[in-house]
Scaffold this active site. Structure first.
Site, PDB file in Angstrom:
ATOM      1  N   ARG A 107       0.842  -1.199   0.000  1.00 46.48           N
ATOM      2  CA  ARG A 107       0.000   0.000   0.000  1.00 46.48           C
ATOM      3  C   ARG A 107       0.875   1.247   0.000  1.00 46.48           C
ATOM      4  O   ARG A 107       1.909   1.288   0.673  1.00 46.48           O
ATOM      5  CB  ARG A 107      -1.044  -0.011   1.110  1.00 46.48           C
ATOM      6  CG  ARG A 107      -0.561  -0.062   2.495  1.00 46.48           C
ATOM      7  CD  ARG A 107      -1.734   0.016   3.450  1.00 46.48           C
ATOM      8  NE  ARG A 107      -1.249   0.433   4.744  1.00 46.48           N
ATOM      9  CZ  ARG A 107      -1.992   0.829   5.738  1.00 46.48           C
ATOM     10  NH1 ARG A 107      -3.301   0.852   5.596  1.00 46.48           N
ATOM     11  NH2 ARG A 107      -1.463   1.190   6.870  1.00 46.48           N
ATOM     12  N   THR A 120      -1.100   7.659   0.080  1.00 51.73           N
ATOM     13  CA  THR A 120      -2.521   7.566  -0.319  1.00 51.73           C
ATOM     14  C   THR A 120      -3.207   6.343   0.288  1.00 51.73           C
ATOM     15  O   THR A 120      -4.434   6.258   0.295  1.00 51.73           O
ATOM     16  CB  THR A 120      -2.629   7.445  -1.848  1.00 51.73           C
ATOM     17  OG1 THR A 120      -2.014   6.199  -2.231  1.00 51.73           O
ATOM     18  CG2 THR A 120      -1.951   8.606  -2.549  1.00 51.73           C
ATOM     19  N   ASP A 136       3.348  -2.471  12.339  1.00 50.28           N
ATOM     20  CA  ASP A 136       3.545  -2.902  10.952  1.00 50.28           C
ATOM     21  C   ASP A 136       3.920  -4.382  10.943  1.00 50.28           C
ATOM     22  O   ASP A 136       5.018  -4.765  11.375  1.00 50.28           O
ATOM     23  CB  ASP A 136       4.652  -2.052  10.306  1.00 50.28           C
ATOM     24  CG  ASP A 136       4.801  -2.353   8.825  1.00 50.28           C
ATOM     25  OD1 ASP A 136       4.986  -3.544   8.470  1.00 50.28           O
ATOM     26  OD2 ASP A 136       4.708  -1.427   8.019  1.00 50.28           O
ATOM     27  N   ASP A 183       7.203  -5.386   9.045  1.00 50.18           N
ATOM     28  CA  ASP A 183       8.419  -4.975   9.759  1.00 50.18           C
ATOM     29  C   ASP A 183       8.649  -5.852  10.985  1.00 50.18           C
ATOM     30  O   ASP A 183       9.782  -6.232  11.287  1.00 50.18           O
ATOM     31  CB  ASP A 183       8.312  -3.511  10.202  1.00 50.18           C
ATOM     32  CG  ASP A 183       8.493  -2.551   9.022  1.00 50.18           C
ATOM     33  OD1 ASP A 183       8.897  -3.009   7.936  1.00 50.18           O
ATOM     34  OD2 ASP A 183       8.222  -1.356   9.207  1.00 50.18           O
TER      35      ASP A 183
END
Ligand code: PRP
Ligand code: URA
Length: 205
Positions: free
Chosen positions: A101, A105, A197, A200
């Site tokens: 992604r 945006t 995340d 990550d």
């Protein structure tokens, strides 16, 4: 339809995974165990057909899966979710879809898709630990349906209500299985309370 898999062992692992001090190594192991614990539920109503089986004593009618299972991890975080499913379904095929992604945006951008053509005989399970805005999962399923996939389900670790609504509006025929339905999305598109995340944390980047 949304299925939240409520199981004490999953709660235990997910609580550990959410904590920011949990190392990547422990996070990866917890995600793998949660995927294992989710697998029977995600696959519970897959169609089967009767098949004659010989035991050492006599012949009986057993059951086998009607269609071959194909797991579709959405790169990159989906890879960390894949292993636990493969532990229980080692005969599954694996089709990789790379979707990232856009950090500004939040739009889903596909960078890798190597899709087979014979989807008719496949039972498809799309895997991604996080369903946030829903953009990545919706795009994955758009692409799979366009390629001919029909029997699709989606499994994630943590879902946001916003993502579930967007997903169900686009793909009402695809059931969602999640280990947790969290509160909401942050302004920057992270799931709250979430776990940060997932990519990550899985890969220590
Ligand atoms: C994360 C996650 C999902 C996506 C969810 O991936 O693994 O794919 O975000 O967000 P969405 O529902 O708003 O689309 P990311 O794009 O960060 O890529 P990565 O797996 O490579 O880290
Ligand atoms: N992707 C993640 O990895 N975590 C979130 O909270 C949202 C999207």
């Amino acid at each position: 339809m949304l299925h939240v898999i409520d199981h004490p062992l999953i709660h235990q692992e997910l609580s550990m995974a959410r904590a920011p001090k949990t190392s990547s190594c422990d996070f990866r192991a917890a995600v793998r165990r949660i995927a294992c614990l989710m697998t029977p539920r995600v696959c519970e109503n897959l169609p089967t057909i009767p098949q004659e089986v010989e035991t050492p004593l006599e012949t009986m009618i057993g059951k086998i899966l009607l269609r071959k299972i194909t797991l579709v991890p959405i790169l990159r975080a989906g890879l960390g979710f894949l292993d636990g499913f493969l532990d229980l379904i080692p005969h599954a095929s694996v089709v990789h879809l790379g979707i990232k992604r856009n950090e500004i945006t939040l739009a889903a951008e596909t960078y890798y898709a190597k899709l087979p053509h014979d989807w008719d005989q496949r039972e498809v399970v799309v895997l991604d630990p996080m369903l946030a805005t829903g953009g990545s999962a919706i795009s994955a399923i758009d692409q799979l349906k366009k390629a001919g996939a029909k029997n699709i389900r989606f499994a994630c670790l943590v879902a946001a209500p916003e993502g579930v609504r967007a997903f169900e509006a686009q793909h009402p025929d695809v059931p969602i299985y999640t280990a947790a339905l969290d509160r909401c999305l942050s302004q920057s598109g992270y799931i709250l309370p979430g776990l940060g995340d997932a990519g990550d944390r899985l890969f220590d980047t």
